[in-house]
Each structure stands twice: as structure tokens, then as C-alpha cells.
Scaffold this active site. Structure first.
Site, PDB file in Angstrom:
ATOM      1  N   SER A   1       0.519  -1.491   0.004  1.00  0.00           N
ATOM      2  CA  SER A   1      -0.035  -0.064   0.214  1.00  0.00           C
ATOM      3  C   SER A   1       0.828   1.477  -0.058  1.00  0.00           C
ATOM      4  CB  SER A   1      -0.927   0.165   1.315  1.00  0.00           C
ATOM      5  OG  SER A   1      -1.779   1.547   1.521  1.00  0.00           O
TER       6      SER A   1
ATOM      7  N   TYR B   1      -1.517  -0.929  10.929  1.00  0.00           N
ATOM      8  CA  TYR B   1      -1.725  -0.884   8.799  1.00  0.00           C
ATOM      9  C   TYR B   1      -0.379  -1.062   8.573  1.00  0.00           C
ATOM     10  CZ  TYR B   1      -4.187  -1.104   4.604  1.00  0.00           C
ATOM     11  OH  TYR B   1      -3.626  -1.093   2.708  1.00  0.00           O
TER      12      TYR B   1
HETATM   13  N1  LIG Z   1      -8.473  -0.539  -1.533  1.00  0.00           N
HETATM   14  C1  LIG Z   1      -7.802   0.625  -1.019  1.00  0.00           C
HETATM   15  O1  LIG Z   1      -7.715   1.295  -1.160  1.00  0.00           O
HETATM   16  C2  LIG Z   1      -5.956  -0.156  -0.931  1.00  0.00           C
HETATM   17  C3  LIG Z   1      -5.494   0.573  -0.963  1.00  0.00           C
HETATM   18  C4  LIG Z   1      -3.703  -0.175   0.379  1.00  0.00           C
HETATM   19  C5  LIG Z   1      -4.013  -1.808  -0.763  1.00  0.00           C
HETATM   20  N2  LIG Z   1      -5.058  -2.616  -0.475  1.00  0.00           N
HETATM   21  C6  LIG Z   1      -4.779  -3.759   0.026  1.00  0.00           C
HETATM   22  O2  LIG Z   1      -5.429  -4.751  -0.958  1.00  0.00           O
HETATM   23  C7  LIG Z   1      -5.509  -5.270  -0.405  1.00  0.00           C
HETATM   24  C8  LIG Z   1      -7.369  -5.798  -1.449  1.00  0.00           C
HETATM   25  O3  LIG Z   1      -8.154  -4.847   0.485  1.00  0.00           O
HETATM   26  P1  LIG Z   1      -8.779  -4.334  -1.247  1.00  0.00           P
HETATM   27  O4  LIG Z   1      -9.306  -2.772  -0.726  1.00  0.00           O
HETATM   28  O5  LIG Z   1     -10.154  -4.570  -2.174  1.00  0.00           O
HETATM   29  O6  LIG Z   1     -10.756  -4.800   0.353  1.00  0.00           O
HETATM   30  P2  LIG Z   1     -11.260  -5.791   0.340  1.00  0.00           P
HETATM   31  O7  LIG Z   1     -13.320  -5.008  -0.444  1.00  0.00           O
HETATM   32  O8  LIG Z   1     -12.365  -5.519   2.218  1.00  0.00           O
HETATM   33  O9  LIG Z   1     -11.024  -7.459  -0.041  1.00  0.00           O
HETATM   34  C9  LIG Z   1     -10.287  -7.626   1.244  1.00  0.00           C
HETATM   35  C10 LIG Z   1     -10.867  -9.453   0.884  1.00  0.00           C
HETATM   36  O10 LIG Z   1      -9.356  -9.950   1.716  1.00  0.00           O
HETATM   37  C11 LIG Z   1     -10.323 -10.977   1.888  1.00  0.00           C
HETATM   38  N3  LIG Z   1      -9.653 -11.458   3.845  1.00  0.00           N
HETATM   39  C12 LIG Z   1     -10.014 -10.699   4.969  1.00  0.00           C
HETATM   40  N4  LIG Z   1      -9.579 -11.675   5.780  1.00  0.00           N
HETATM   41  C13 LIG Z   1      -9.144 -12.878   5.094  1.00  0.00           C
HETATM   42  C14 LIG Z   1      -8.997 -13.908   5.425  1.00  0.00           C
HETATM   43  N5  LIG Z   1      -9.029 -14.199   7.180  1.00  0.00           N
HETATM   44  N6  LIG Z   1      -8.525 -14.775   5.286  1.00  0.00           N
HETATM   45  C15 LIG Z   1      -8.797 -14.920   3.295  1.00  0.00           C
HETATM   46  N7  LIG Z   1      -9.487 -13.808   3.009  1.00  0.00           N
HETATM   47  C16 LIG Z   1      -9.275 -12.432   3.904  1.00  0.00           C
HETATM   48  C17 LIG Z   1     -12.044 -10.449   1.867  1.00  0.00           C
HETATM   49  O11 LIG Z   1     -12.222 -12.252   2.088  1.00  0.00           O
HETATM   50  P3  LIG Z   1     -13.530 -12.752   2.860  1.00  0.00           P
HETATM   51  O12 LIG Z   1     -14.092 -11.624   3.996  1.00  0.00           O
HETATM   52  O13 LIG Z   1     -14.230 -13.540   2.225  1.00  0.00           O
HETATM   53  O14 LIG Z   1     -12.712 -13.551   3.255  1.00  0.00           O
HETATM   54  C18 LIG Z   1     -11.592  -9.584   1.215  1.00  0.00           C
HETATM   55  O15 LIG Z   1     -12.075 -10.548  -0.519  1.00  0.00           O
HETATM   56  C19 LIG Z   1      -5.521  -6.203   0.996  1.00  0.00           C
HETATM   57  O16 LIG Z   1      -4.624  -6.537   1.881  1.00  0.00           O
HETATM   58  C20 LIG Z   1      -5.677  -3.936   0.959  1.00  0.00           C
HETATM   59  O17 LIG Z   1      -4.623  -3.904   2.622  1.00  0.00           O
HETATM   60  C21 LIG Z   1      -6.473  -1.185  -0.491  1.00  0.00           C
END
Ligand SMILES: NC(=O)c1ccc[n+]([C@@H]2O[C@H](COP(=O)([O-])OP(=O)(O)OC[C@H]3O[C@@H](n4cnc5c(N)ncnc54)[C@H](OP(=O)(O)O)[C@@H]3O)[C@@H](O)[C@H]2O)c1
Length: 245
Positions: free
Chosen positions: A141, A155
Site C-alpha cells: 500500500s 496497518y
Molecule cells: N482499497 C484500498 O484503498 C487499498 C489500498 C492499498 C492496499 N490495499 C490492499 O488491497 C488488498 C485488498 O483489499 P480491498 O481494498 O480489496 O479490500 P476488501 O474489499 O475489504 O477485500 C479484502 C478481501 O480480503 C479477504 N479476507 C479478509 N480476511 C481474510 C482471511 N482471514 N482469509 C481470507 N481472506 C480474507 C476478504 O474476503 P472474506 O471476507 O470473504 O474472507 C476480501 O475478499 C488488501 O491487502 C489491502 O490492504 C487496498
């Protein structure tokens, strides 16, 4: 130089960046394993993609469980007889000042964001070594480059760790295996709902008013995958043009 027929495993594929990446790579002809805890969501996405001709395996997985992560990789290799890319994407962002001592949420972020990625590496590395090829794509990130405090300290700690581990992995794996750290700013997804601290939730909601669509990250991931095998895109940073942090 193609994504077509590549076997790609995506953790956290039930929403946000993981789901968008699954949809984008399916359009480009990849074969997919979708992993997350919410199997119903994965099945709905998989059914849609299968209807358009994509080969998809669904493996319900909690990435904090070493055995489940191993089973997820084993199922992928059993089904497709290889694995070209693992996208360690599952993550949690529970923003709160350290004074709130939300230790349970610190534990969860460390377990999902750091140990989950390490378990993915532990399961995929022997497969990639045997194949003499493979690509790790880990979700760090902009919070892995800069700390937003108070609130983002733990985080950020996990995302700095992902960046460090990905770079160490790059140095260790040698010439046949590729590693990419993806470092997005605010992107539309369910991530913003991860905190139980009301005041931080409001600040996150405000920051995410400028969020860009999840497909922007999917396209960055596709760019890293589609390079010739001797080209390793090590880091990609992307943010909304309006985002300062
Ligand atoms: N969105 C942003 O602004 C942003 C920016 C920088 C980095 N990121 C990174 O991108 C990645 C994806 O995040 P996102 O933004 O797409 O958020 P999100 O929509 O909340 O997706 C998170 C995903 O992780 C899964 N997850 C959470 N805990 C888990 C576990 N214990 N085992 C397996 N799966 C798990 C969730 O699925 P289930 O609940 O079905 O398990 C969901 O599919 C993360 O690593 C986040 O830190 C996001």
C-alpha cells in the site's frame, strides 16, 4: 508476453481489488483459483466467469490458517497442473490510534496482512522452484511507504512488512521467479469498513471520497503479469491524482 492460459491464484477474491482482478484477468484469458472466507460470494463471481468461458476453481480459505493456505495451493496445482501467479491480496485495514489499544485488531491485521502473505509464499515457493517459474504479487500500500498517524500505525506496519518481505523474496528467489509489490492509495472496496473505531471510520470515509475504481489496480497487476519472463516489475505505486498521502 500474454496472460492467456496463465494459472492465477487470488486470495481475497470475494470483493474489492481481488474481485476486480479476477474479472480483469478472466477477460484476458487467465485460468483462476478464487480464495476467501465467504464462499457464497466466490461462487457467484465464479459462476459469472464460467458462463463466459473462464476455468475457475473456488477454494474457501482463511489465510490465517497455514493448512488452509497449503490446501488452496494444492487444489490449484491438482486442477490446473501448474500455478503461474499467486496474488497475496487478502487484507484488513483497522485504523485506530494506538491509545485505543485495539489489540485484537492489531492481531488480526498481523495475522491476515503479514502471516497470510508468508503462508502464501511458503506454499507457492516449492511449486515455483519445481516449475522453475512463477510470480508472487503481494498487496502492500502507499501505507507501506509512509505512515499516517495517529490511526494508521499498525496497518502501515503490516504493509511495510509486506514490502520488505517482497523485496527480500526478490533477492532470494533468483532469476526464474518474479516478485511484485503493489502499493495503491485509496481504491474503492470494502476495506474502508475494517475499523471498529467510529472517529477513525469517519476519517477513512472522508479519505475514500476520492477513491479510484478497483479495476485500476487490476490493470496494474495485469501489466506486471504480461511482461516477458525476464522482466520483473518489482513495485507499482498508484493513487488517485487528488490524493496527497
Ligand atoms: N482499497 C484500498 O484503498 C487499498 C489500498 C492499498 C492496499 N490495499 C490492499 O488491497 C488488498 C485488498 O483489499 P480491498 O481494498 O480489496 O479490500 P476488501 O474489499 O475489504 O477485500 C479484502 C478481501 O480480503 C479477504 N479476507 C479478509 N480476511 C481474510 C482471511 N482471514 N482469509 C481470507 N481472506 C480474507 C476478504 O474476503 P472474506 O471476507 O470473504 O474472507 C476480501 O475478499 C488488501 O491487502 C489491502 O490492504 C487496498
Amino acid at each position: 508476453m500474454s496472460i492467456e492460459n496463465k494459472v492465477v491464484l487470488i486470495t481475497g477474491a470475494s470483493s474489492g481489488l481481488g474481485e476486480a482482478t479476477a474479472r480483469h484477468l478472466a477477460e484476458r484469458g487467465a485460468k483462476l483459483t478464487l480464495a476467501a472466507r465467504r464462499q457464497d460470494k466466490l461462487e457467484t463471481i465464479a459462476d459469472e466467469l464460467r458462463a463466459k468461458g473462464t476455468e475457475v476453481e473456488v477454494v474457501q480459505t482463511d489465510v490465517t490458517d497455514r493448512q488452509q493456505v497449503q490446501a488452496m495451493v494444492d487444489r490449484t496445482v491438482d486442477r490446473f497442473e501448474r500455478m503461474d501467479v499467486i496474488i497475496n491480496n487478502a487484507g484488513l485495514m483497522a485504523i485506530a490510534p494506538l491509545d485505543e489499544t485495539k489489540v485484537d485488531e492489531w492481531d488480526k491485521m498481523i495475522d491476515i496482512n503479514i502471516k497470510g502473505v508468508l503462508y502464501g509464499i511458503a506454499s507457492a515457493l516449492p511449486v515455483f522452484r519445481k516449475q522453475q517459474s512463477g510470480h508472487f504479487i503481494n498487496l502492500s500500500s502507499v501505507a507501506g511507504i509512509k505512515v499516517s498517524a495517529p490511526g494508521g500505525t499498525v496497518y502501515s506496519g503490516t504493509k511495510y512488512a509486506v514490502r520488505a518481505i517482497t523485496d527480500g523474496l526478490r533477492a532470494e528467489v533468483g532469476e526464474h521467479i518474479r516478485t511484485t509489490s503493489i502499493e495503491p492509495g485509496a481504491v474503492e472496496s470494502e476495506l474502508k469498513y475494517g475499523t471498529s473505531h467510529d472517529q477513525s471510520a469517519k476519517a477513512v470515509e472522508k479519505l475514500y471520497e476520492q477513491a479510484i475504481p478497483a479495476d485500476s489496480v487490476a490493470r496494474a497487476i495485469a501489466y506486471a503479469i504480461e511482461q516477458p519472463t525476464d522482466v520483473d516489475i518489482n513495485e507499482i505505486v498508484l493513487r488517485p491524482t487528488s490524493q496527497e498521502f
